[in-house]
Design a protein around this motif. Sequence first.
Motif, PDB file in Angstrom:
ATOM      1  N   VAL A   2       0.858  -1.177   0.000  1.00 32.39           N
ATOM      2  CA  VAL A   2       0.000   0.000   0.000  1.00 32.39           C
ATOM      3  C   VAL A   2       0.897   1.230   0.000  1.00 32.39           C
ATOM      4  O   VAL A   2       1.895   1.288   0.720  1.00 32.39           O
ATOM      5  N   LEU A   3       0.567   2.195  -0.838  1.00 36.27           N
ATOM      6  CA  LEU A   3       1.356   3.422  -0.938  1.00 36.27           C
ATOM      7  C   LEU A   3       0.776   4.461   0.015  1.00 36.27           C
ATOM      8  O   LEU A   3      -0.396   4.836  -0.099  1.00 36.27           O
ATOM      9  N   SER A   4       1.593   4.928   0.972  1.00 37.83           N
ATOM     10  CA  SER A   4       1.138   5.891   1.974  1.00 37.83           C
ATOM     11  C   SER A   4       1.803   7.250   1.824  1.00 37.83           C
ATOM     12  O   SER A   4       1.362   8.225   2.429  1.00 37.83           O
ATOM     13  N   ARG A   5       2.876   7.335   1.058  1.00 39.22           N
ATOM     14  CA  ARG A   5       3.514   8.615   0.757  1.00 39.22           C
ATOM     15  C   ARG A   5       4.363   8.440  -0.490  1.00 39.22           C
ATOM     16  O   ARG A   5       4.721   7.320  -0.850  1.00 39.22           O
ATOM     17  N   LEU A   6       4.678   9.553  -1.138  1.00 34.87           N
ATOM     18  CA  LEU A   6       5.530   9.531  -2.322  1.00 34.87           C
ATOM     19  C   LEU A   6       6.977   9.783  -1.897  1.00 34.87           C
ATOM     20  O   LEU A   6       7.230  10.651  -1.052  1.00 34.87           O
ATOM     21  N   PRO A   7       7.926   9.063  -2.477  1.00 34.86           N
ATOM     22  CA  PRO A   7       9.334   9.210  -2.072  1.00 34.86           C
ATOM     23  C   PRO A   7       9.998  10.406  -2.757  1.00 34.86           C
ATOM     24  O   PRO A   7      10.897  10.258  -3.589  1.00 34.86           O
ATOM     25  N   ILE A   8       9.569  11.603  -2.410  1.00 35.35           N
ATOM     26  CA  ILE A   8      10.150  12.808  -2.986  1.00 35.35           C
ATOM     27  C   ILE A   8      10.475  13.789  -1.871  1.00 35.35           C
ATOM     28  O   ILE A   8       9.834  13.794  -0.819  1.00 35.35           O
ATOM     29  N   ALA A   9      11.475  14.630  -2.114  1.00 36.28           N
ATOM     30  CA  ALA A   9      11.897  15.608  -1.117  1.00 36.28           C
ATOM     31  C   ALA A   9      11.383  17.008  -1.434  1.00 36.28           C
ATOM     32  O   ALA A   9      11.420  17.887  -0.573  1.00 36.28           O
TER      33      ALA A   9
ATOM     34  N   ASN B  85      -1.505  10.026   4.151  1.00 36.83           N
ATOM     35  CA  ASN B  85      -0.866  10.389   5.422  1.00 36.83           C
ATOM     36  C   ASN B  85      -1.238  11.793   5.879  1.00 36.83           C
ATOM     37  O   ASN B  85      -0.659  12.306   6.832  1.00 36.83           O
ATOM     38  N   ALA B  86      -2.214  12.396   5.203  1.00 37.14           N
ATOM     39  CA  ALA B  86      -2.723  13.697   5.640  1.00 37.14           C
ATOM     40  C   ALA B  86      -4.220  13.746   5.362  1.00 37.14           C
ATOM     41  O   ALA B  86      -4.651  13.512   4.228  1.00 37.14           O
ATOM     42  N   ARG B  87      -5.003  14.028   6.396  1.00 36.95           N
ATOM     43  CA  ARG B  87      -6.457  14.080   6.235  1.00 36.95           C
ATOM     44  C   ARG B  87      -7.054  15.065   7.221  1.00 36.95           C
ATOM     45  O   ARG B  87      -6.451  15.350   8.265  1.00 36.95           O
ATOM     46  N   GLY B  88      -8.247  15.550   6.891  1.00 35.58           N
ATOM     47  CA  GLY B  88      -8.924  16.487   7.781  1.00 35.58           C
ATOM     48  C   GLY B  88     -10.326  16.053   8.151  1.00 35.58           C
ATOM     49  O   GLY B  88     -11.083  16.832   8.708  1.00 35.58           O
ATOM     50  N   PHE B  89     -10.672  14.800   7.829  1.00 39.00           N
ATOM     51  CA  PHE B  89     -12.008  14.248   8.113  1.00 39.00           C
ATOM     52  C   PHE B  89     -13.094  15.119   7.473  1.00 39.00           C
ATOM     53  O   PHE B  89     -14.127  15.400   8.071  1.00 39.00           O
TER      54      PHE B  89
ATOM     55  N   GLU C 287      -2.989  20.522   7.098  1.00 40.43           N
ATOM     56  CA  GLU C 287      -1.728  21.267   7.077  1.00 40.43           C
ATOM     57  C   GLU C 287      -0.773  20.779   8.161  1.00 40.43           C
ATOM     58  O   GLU C 287       0.452  20.789   7.977  1.00 40.43           O
ATOM     59  N   ARG C 288      -1.318  20.340   9.275  1.00 46.89           N
ATOM     60  CA  ARG C 288      -0.487  19.838  10.366  1.00 46.89           C
ATOM     61  C   ARG C 288       0.366  18.648   9.922  1.00 46.89           C
ATOM     62  O   ARG C 288       1.499  18.474  10.376  1.00 46.89           O
ATOM     63  N   ASP C 289      -0.175  17.823   9.032  1.00 46.77           N
ATOM     64  CA  ASP C 289       0.542  16.638   8.581  1.00 46.77           C
ATOM     65  C   ASP C 289       1.172  16.821   7.201  1.00 46.77           C
ATOM     66  O   ASP C 289       1.697  15.861   6.629  1.00 46.77           O
ATOM     67  N   LEU C 290       1.113  18.033   6.683  1.00 45.97           N
ATOM     68  CA  LEU C 290       1.620  18.281   5.341  1.00 45.97           C
ATOM     69  C   LEU C 290       3.141  18.163   5.313  1.00 45.97           C
ATOM     70  O   LEU C 290       3.835  18.706   6.173  1.00 45.97           O
ATOM     71  N   ALA C 291       3.659  17.450   4.323  1.00 43.32           N
ATOM     72  CA  ALA C 291       5.101  17.273   4.158  1.00 43.32           C
ATOM     73  C   ALA C 291       5.355  16.869   2.717  1.00 43.32           C
ATOM     74  O   ALA C 291       4.445  16.390   2.024  1.00 43.32           O
ATOM     75  N   PRO C 292       6.578  17.077   2.222  1.00 41.23           N
ATOM     76  CA  PRO C 292       6.881  16.650   0.852  1.00 41.23           C
ATOM     77  C   PRO C 292       6.555  15.174   0.641  1.00 41.23           C
ATOM     78  O   PRO C 292       6.868  14.328   1.478  1.00 41.23           O
TER      79      PRO C 292
END
Length: 261
Positions: A62-69, A193-197, A212-217
């Motif tokens: 399962v893909l939960s994030r993209l491997p980018i910086a 890996n980022a949601r706001g319900f 936004e709290r969980d926002l990351a590259p």
Amino acid sequence: MDLHRPPRRPHAWWLLLAASQLLVAAIWWRYGWRIGLPAMMLSHLPFWWGVLRPQSRMYGPVLSRLPIAEPRVWLTIDDGPSDDTAAILDLLDAHRAKATFFLVGERAAARPALVREIARRGHGIGNHSASHPSAWFWILGPWRMRREIEQCQKTLTELSGTAPRWFRAVVGHANPFVSAPLRDLGLARAAWNARGFDAVRYDVDGVVAMIERDLAPGGIVLLHEGARHGRNVEMIAALLRRLDARGYSTVLPEEVAPEPR
């Protein structure tokens, strides 16, 4: 690493289950029910965790994030098409953003023009089941699960002209019977890996703040359309403004180069 990874061994969990229950039987035989019963209950926890946690790999990749910086995120929009879809497409265009719409087969069949418009504007289309049985998707048996996934795939392929490559489990709960149809259809499972319900909350600022709290590259942002509160378009508009303000752009997984081996 290829981001698109359909399951290769969809029945491997049976081996884990059999091994764990053999161990439980040995403990029960040696120490009796006072220890054997708790051991049996504990042995079931990893399998329930695999169902209830969207990011769990118990039943397949399962893909939960993209491997980018770089400051780029994958926007994913579930539960359409809906009355919100056209407005969301215009918002995405205005912000030069791309998203993947995880569509429900029955809703797509009722609004075929919107499905074609999503594809025409260059967005992704993903499989989100045929009927979106949110209350019982997690306990569907193998035949109903296969029908939900295959029928949606057939509908979306016919309407868009391209077979979806990504699948999102309803409510994120993928039980042991998800992986076999995904393998057969060449579908890979996407989580987030980022949601706001935003499907249930109607406070626009609160939803955006949670995301936004969980926002990351490389983040995968879970969004919805067509919720009963009627504010999904406002939420997506507010999020797109925050992304712009923070220097984030959007990316589809097909645009991410594979990691070097």
